[in-house]
Write an enzyme that holds these catalytic residues in place. Structure first.
Site, PDB file in Angstrom:
ATOM      1  N   LEU A 132      -0.512  32.594  61.632  1.00 32.22           N
ATOM      2  CA  LEU A 132       0.532  33.106  62.509  1.00 32.22           C
ATOM      3  C   LEU A 132       1.557  33.826  61.656  1.00 32.22           C
ATOM      4  O   LEU A 132       1.881  33.378  60.554  1.00 32.22           O
ATOM      5  CB  LEU A 132       1.216  31.966  63.279  1.00 32.22           C
ATOM      6  CG  LEU A 132       0.370  31.155  64.260  1.00 32.22           C
ATOM      7  CD1 LEU A 132       1.216  30.045  64.894  1.00 32.22           C
ATOM      8  CD2 LEU A 132      -0.230  32.036  65.342  1.00 32.22           C
ATOM      9  N   ASP A 133       2.068  34.934  62.165  1.00 32.41           N
ATOM     10  CA  ASP A 133       3.137  35.632  61.462  1.00 32.41           C
ATOM     11  C   ASP A 133       4.330  34.695  61.280  1.00 32.41           C
ATOM     12  O   ASP A 133       4.508  33.730  62.034  1.00 32.41           O
ATOM     13  CB  ASP A 133       3.588  36.859  62.255  1.00 32.41           C
ATOM     14  CG  ASP A 133       2.487  37.903  62.409  1.00 32.41           C
ATOM     15  OD1 ASP A 133       1.609  37.958  61.544  1.00 32.41           O
ATOM     16  OD2 ASP A 133       2.517  38.631  63.424  1.00 32.41           O
ATOM     17  N   MET A 134       5.162  35.012  60.310  1.00 35.71           N
ATOM     18  CA  MET A 134       6.319  34.173  60.002  1.00 35.71           C
ATOM     19  C   MET A 134       7.158  33.874  61.250  1.00 35.71           C
ATOM     20  O   MET A 134       7.566  32.741  61.489  1.00 35.71           O
ATOM     21  CB  MET A 134       7.201  34.853  58.946  1.00 35.71           C
ATOM     22  CG  MET A 134       8.457  34.077  58.589  1.00 35.71           C
ATOM     23  SD  MET A 134       9.416  34.843  57.270  1.00 35.71           S
ATOM     24  CE  MET A 134      10.153  36.228  58.163  1.00 35.71           C
ATOM     25  N   THR A 136       6.254  34.157  64.455  1.00 34.61           N
ATOM     26  CA  THR A 136       5.511  33.706  65.628  1.00 34.61           C
ATOM     27  C   THR A 136       5.433  32.188  65.594  1.00 34.61           C
ATOM     28  O   THR A 136       5.106  31.596  64.564  1.00 34.61           O
ATOM     29  CB  THR A 136       4.087  34.298  65.645  1.00 34.61           C
ATOM     30  OG1 THR A 136       4.181  35.722  65.712  1.00 34.61           O
ATOM     31  CG2 THR A 136       3.298  33.794  66.843  1.00 34.61           C
ATOM     32  N   ARG A 232       0.981  42.390  68.993  1.00 36.35           N
ATOM     33  CA  ARG A 232       2.156  43.244  68.809  1.00 36.35           C
ATOM     34  C   ARG A 232       1.775  44.721  68.839  1.00 36.35           C
ATOM     35  O   ARG A 232       2.465  45.545  69.459  1.00 36.35           O
ATOM     36  CB  ARG A 232       2.843  42.869  67.499  1.00 36.35           C
ATOM     37  CG  ARG A 232       3.323  41.418  67.480  1.00 36.35           C
ATOM     38  CD  ARG A 232       3.652  40.918  66.081  1.00 36.35           C
ATOM     39  NE  ARG A 232       4.772  41.644  65.497  1.00 36.35           N
ATOM     40  CZ  ARG A 232       5.162  41.504  64.229  1.00 36.35           C
ATOM     41  NH1 ARG A 232       4.481  40.710  63.410  1.00 36.35           N
ATOM     42  NH2 ARG A 232       6.204  42.193  63.775  1.00 36.35           N
TER      43      ARG A 232
END
Length: 297
Positions: A132-134, A136, A232
């Site tokens: 997961l992105d930072m 998210t 995104r």
């Protein structure tokens, strides 16, 4: 420590040990070679060689290699949704990087897990199955051994894992559901941003719209592929960037200090029990607050 066992049947009588392990234990060739190299196969509790022949009633057992990670431990809170000897499911908070990088060498989830292991007397190698992105939030799956990582990765490759996300996106989306099938690539290798590109990797996102907000929409999304920044990029491309996502055109960042994206649920087949397991993580407070502020009066 997970151990795999098989009791030899009359049908298998006089087979070689290596034939038994190949038939009943679905290990990758890499893991199988390591098991052989470290002599981790047992016959009736004693080490055995692959060429040895078995008899009806023999117990063939294999213990997975002992592995561990070496990240500096840091006392960072983690929300553990589920844990057993083989897997861990974490509800990751926003703002936390998953794995150390050049830009974030410490203060990551890997550092937090090392601290957790030290203080619970456990030891295993940290294997993040999904990322997961930072910024998210939501469910993150960690495998504790190579077998489980390989098994779940294969499920992902064959589209047998279901991942659902919730996002607040800019604008009111027309219709109640849709599908975005557009290839994603990296236009500039020096830039972290991805984009829809003709020669990109095939990427598919399905979505429904459970709630229309004031000039925004609450969207539930299912990924059929797992490209970096997929949600995104896709939502921005169709004109509905994720709220707060400055990288891909999100607006009204004052409503939330990050992209309003949350990994809501995760379903897969447990590699050991072979049963389907499902987990959910509630929306975090910052997204609930944004929804309340954007709800029609």
């Amino acid at each position: 420590m997970t151990q795999f066992r098989h009791i030899v049947t009359a049908e298998d009588n006089n087979m070689e040990v290596r034939e038994i392990t190949k038939k009943y234990f679905d290990f990758s060739s890499r893991l199988r070679n390591r098991i052989k190299r470290e002599k981790l196969t047992m016959r009736n509790g004693r080490p055995t060689e692959g060429w040895h022949r078995v008899e009806t009633g023999d117990e063939i057992s294999i213990t997975l290699p002992d592995e561990r990670s070496y990240f500096p431990p840091q006392p960072i809170p983690i929300d553990i949704v589920y844990e057993d000897d083989d897997l861990m499911v974490i509800n990751k908070q926003p703002g936390l990087v998953v794995h150390p990088t050049k830009g974030h060498p410490a203060g990551t989830l890997a550092n937090a897990l090392t601290y957790y292991m030290e203080h619970t007397g456990r030891s295993w190698k940290i294997r993040f199955v999904n990322r997961l992105d930072m910024d998210t939030s939501g469910l993150l799956l960690v495998a504790k051994n190579a077998y489980c990582q390989n098994h779940i990765t294969n499920q992902m490759r064959t589209n047998r894992i279901e991942k659902k996300y919730l996002a607040i996106v800019c604008g009111n989306i027309a219709g109640n559901a849709g599908k975005i099938a557009l290839p994603i690539g990296r236009p500039d290798p020096e830039d972290v941003r991805r984009g829809v590109m003709k020669d990109g990797a095939p990427s598919v996102t399905r979505y429904t719209v459970p709630e229309q907000l004031r000039d925004h929409s609450l969207v539930e999304l299912i990924l059929e592929t797992g490209r970096t920044h997929q949600i995104r990029v896709h939502m921005s491309h169709i004109g509905h960037p994720v709220l707060g996502d400055q990288l891909y055109g999100g607006e009204n960042v004052s409503l939330i200090g990050r992209q309003a994206l949350h990994a809501k649920s995760l379903s897969f087949i447990h590699p050991i029990t072979k049963e389907k397991v499902s987990f959910e993580a509630p929306l975090p407070d910052d997204m609930l607050k944004a929804i309340a502020l954007l709800s029609p009066q």
